[in-house]
Design a protein around this motif. Sequence first.
Motif, PDB file in Angstrom:
ATOM      1  N   PHE A 101      43.683  45.663  36.816  1.00  0.00           N
ATOM      2  CA  PHE A 101      44.183  44.658  35.886  1.00  0.00           C
ATOM      3  C   PHE A 101      43.063  44.173  34.987  1.00  0.00           C
ATOM      4  O   PHE A 101      41.881  44.463  35.211  1.00  0.00           O
ATOM      5  CB  PHE A 101      44.825  43.491  36.638  1.00  0.00           C
ATOM      6  N   ASN A 102      43.427  43.419  33.955  1.00  0.00           N
ATOM      7  CA  ASN A 102      42.457  42.893  32.996  1.00  0.00           C
ATOM      8  C   ASN A 102      42.469  41.372  32.903  1.00  0.00           C
ATOM      9  O   ASN A 102      41.464  40.775  32.519  1.00  0.00           O
ATOM     10  CB  ASN A 102      42.709  43.471  31.596  1.00  0.00           C
ATOM     11  N   TYR A 103      43.620  40.760  33.206  1.00  0.00           N
ATOM     12  CA  TYR A 103      43.733  39.308  33.109  1.00  0.00           C
ATOM     13  C   TYR A 103      44.435  38.757  34.340  1.00  0.00           C
ATOM     14  O   TYR A 103      45.353  39.366  34.890  1.00  0.00           O
ATOM     15  CB  TYR A 103      44.529  38.900  31.864  1.00  0.00           C
ATOM     16  N   VAL A 104      43.986  37.579  34.758  1.00  0.00           N
ATOM     17  CA  VAL A 104      44.696  36.780  35.752  1.00  0.00           C
ATOM     18  C   VAL A 104      45.028  35.470  35.055  1.00  0.00           C
ATOM     19  O   VAL A 104      44.137  34.689  34.721  1.00  0.00           O
ATOM     20  CB  VAL A 104      43.850  36.545  37.009  1.00  0.00           C
ATOM     21  N   GLY A 105      46.313  35.221  34.822  1.00  0.00           N
ATOM     22  CA  GLY A 105      46.672  34.180  33.878  1.00  0.00           C
ATOM     23  C   GLY A 105      46.189  34.612  32.501  1.00  0.00           C
ATOM     24  O   GLY A 105      46.330  35.764  32.107  1.00  0.00           O
TER      25      GLY A 105
END
Length: 837
Positions: A101-105
């Motif tokens: 993934f690239n973003y959390v939120g």
Amino acid sequence: MRTYSLRAALAVLFLFPIRLFSQGYDSLMWVPNGPVNAIVKSGNDIYFGGDFDYMGKPTGFAVPLDINTALPYFQNFPKVDGPVYAIASDFKGGWYIGGSFNYVGNIPRKNFARIKSDGTVMPINIAPDGPVYAIETSSGGLGSPWVFIGGAFHNCDGQPVYNICQLYTMQQHIHPLWIPNLNGPVYSIKKVGDQVWVGGSFTNVNGFQGTGYLTILSVLRNFDPTLYSLTNPSGSIFANPNPPNGTVYALYYNYLNGKLFAGGAFSYLGPLFRNHAGSIVPSTYAITNWNPNITGTVRAISGLLPGPTPQTDHGNGGNRMMSTAVANTIYLGGQFTFINSIPAKGFAEMDANAPNVLSTSTNNANCNGSIWSIYADKTRNRIYVGGQFTSIGGAQRYNFACMDTNGIALNLVASVGNKVRALCVTGSLVYLGSESPCMYGNPSGPIASINTSTGNVNAWSAPVKGTVNCMGLSPGNILYIGGAFDSIQGIARKNLGAIDLGTQSVTAFNPGCTGTVRTLLLCNNKLYVGGYFTYTGGQQRNNLACIDIPSAQATIWSPDADGTVNTLVLNNGKIYCGGYFSNIGGSTHEKIACLDTVGGYAINAWNPSPDDGVYALAVTGNTITAGGWFNNVNAQGRNNICSLDLGGGSITSFDPSPDDYVRALGVSGNYVFAGGNFTMFAGQPRHSLAAYDHTNGQLQALDISLSASPLVFYLDGTELYVGGLFTGIQRDVHAYFVKIDTWYLLGENEDDFTGGDLAIYPNPNTGHFSIEGNFKNTSWLDLGIYNALGQKVMEEKMSADAGSFHHDFDISGMSAGIYYVNIFDGKTRRSLKIVKQ
């Protein structure tokens, strides 16, 4: 008096939200679990087809659930924008997560992150450059937990690190003294005392051979490198005289009997036959006599026993337990069918000392698919399982289930759209990590529909066995579909067929096609078919054909394309086609051609000849726009999109030069929507989606970023439906299908609009402007100002005395740029563009 907890109230809000548009798109509309390739509309329903089999709420790829209700923990928990393969406790009520993934939120976190129990994303940002498959945590280390991270990465925290590292939690960076460097992916890690057992697909560690698939590394005894005193600080290798001969995916340590259990895709441990599972005594490295002889890959192992001190906890094949009973019971999950010749599909309960399947749990569980993650919770006498299945424990469950210790499914239902790869129980929460961006839905696809009036997914869907690439709707409400499939609703249809939407049944139309269908074009009683095939409608036809609909037979029209045909459009009695061909209609035409509809001959005078493939075509006034992956058209530089004269094929001056391919085009009035893999369009940042005025080539203010390429557009008034490969929009997790409200773009857009009932001035302005006019049959107005992203930045409700009004606005505090004023009188809207200098 009845009372409700805040958590329960928020969970209910999550399941029954108020519909709203966030940043110009419908953020709550259900999404599929795979790409959308085609969209059409029939009545109030939007139909879309692709490569999916599930529709659900856009939850993101990891969700914490209440352990008693299986409802989401709370609505605003940060969404993860890519698959989550590993989850482990941080021993403070939160979690470490790993995946792709690239973003959390909205916070950049590449492949690894720490999240507190309240949803706060912690500042740790080590950003492995490849996926994380395993996380092992255990308490200790001067008040900080041990955290080991494994996967398929070559750089982490800005330094070369190969596939495994240790997080130095006190400094929130990886430990500079513990860098073993394995030459292949790591799938499992288990800390046993001062040893770190590591399983994966590697064959050497720090260049040492004979350490493949399962190796043992030392543990740093102190997190402060200035106090570190071991002689080999780089994760030194212990002797492992009995390595397996294949990949290890799961490790589980039973500290009461001192055995380490390994599962994977091997057939030997050292010299002994151990088919896909075996156990080792870590203190002596000796192989035990535990030999279940499993026919298939083992992906997860867990057990029911109390946690030692210090406790260990991870959710990718072995877990912390909170009881003192049943130390010899373990659970196996994977892609197997037999254990010692006893049927046990995907899941089995076993004795840790004797390789016998314990019949009660195994027979009751009866999984119809595969298990990839297990969390056995003795405190509640539950076993949580995740994987890829639709039935387990005697009940219908989609990819996630909770069973009692007898293998009976409990009434904790949280349907997930794809494979669940990780599970971790912390307190009253179970955190799920999956390969799907959606949960709380139902099987549906690869054709589904949404009602445009309610926004709800319709119950009906077409069970097509395969992928749908294209669709066409006839005036008689017959939906023609093409793709790569074998049947529709259980009736044999090879790559081409039709459904009567009125009766929701397959029609008799059955021309058959020997290869993939990529595009359809309906014209009266004829269906033009393009793709990659050699036979359809009872005749040999190379990649392009015309089918007579009543007879389902191919007509004499046979352009004989020598390569794939991706797109077809009809204009003024001619068919324009694009693809990867070089010869078509009896002559040389590279990638694009204009064909007559009688004999299928190519019009030689119309021959633009792009130097690479064409994916999409759209007629725009007197021109046709082509999108693809090319650099030159008519020997002139044109990158990935161009506009051609419909008559002679000459190239226009339009040249936005997107920096990567264009896959989709849509037209609404003067506006053209382009979708692809680009990040720049007409010299401006545009991520996969751009809009321009085809009359003057001017780029429009629409600036909504998609994470990957759209594949299809459908314009319904001012609503733009987009299907494609994306899993995120504006850093929000919203996958494969989205509705974008473009009223602020497609409304009145004159720089200085003055009408009989409405005026806005001055325009442009430096921060102050006025609106005045006359409205009939209303006494109030809603006025909203939106930025170029469609975000509402100001709103006022005002009186319209006797139908007339005047209002002054102050936007001096806003940045310079283009804004849109939306005026709503309860029935109709007007949209005006203003420019702040």
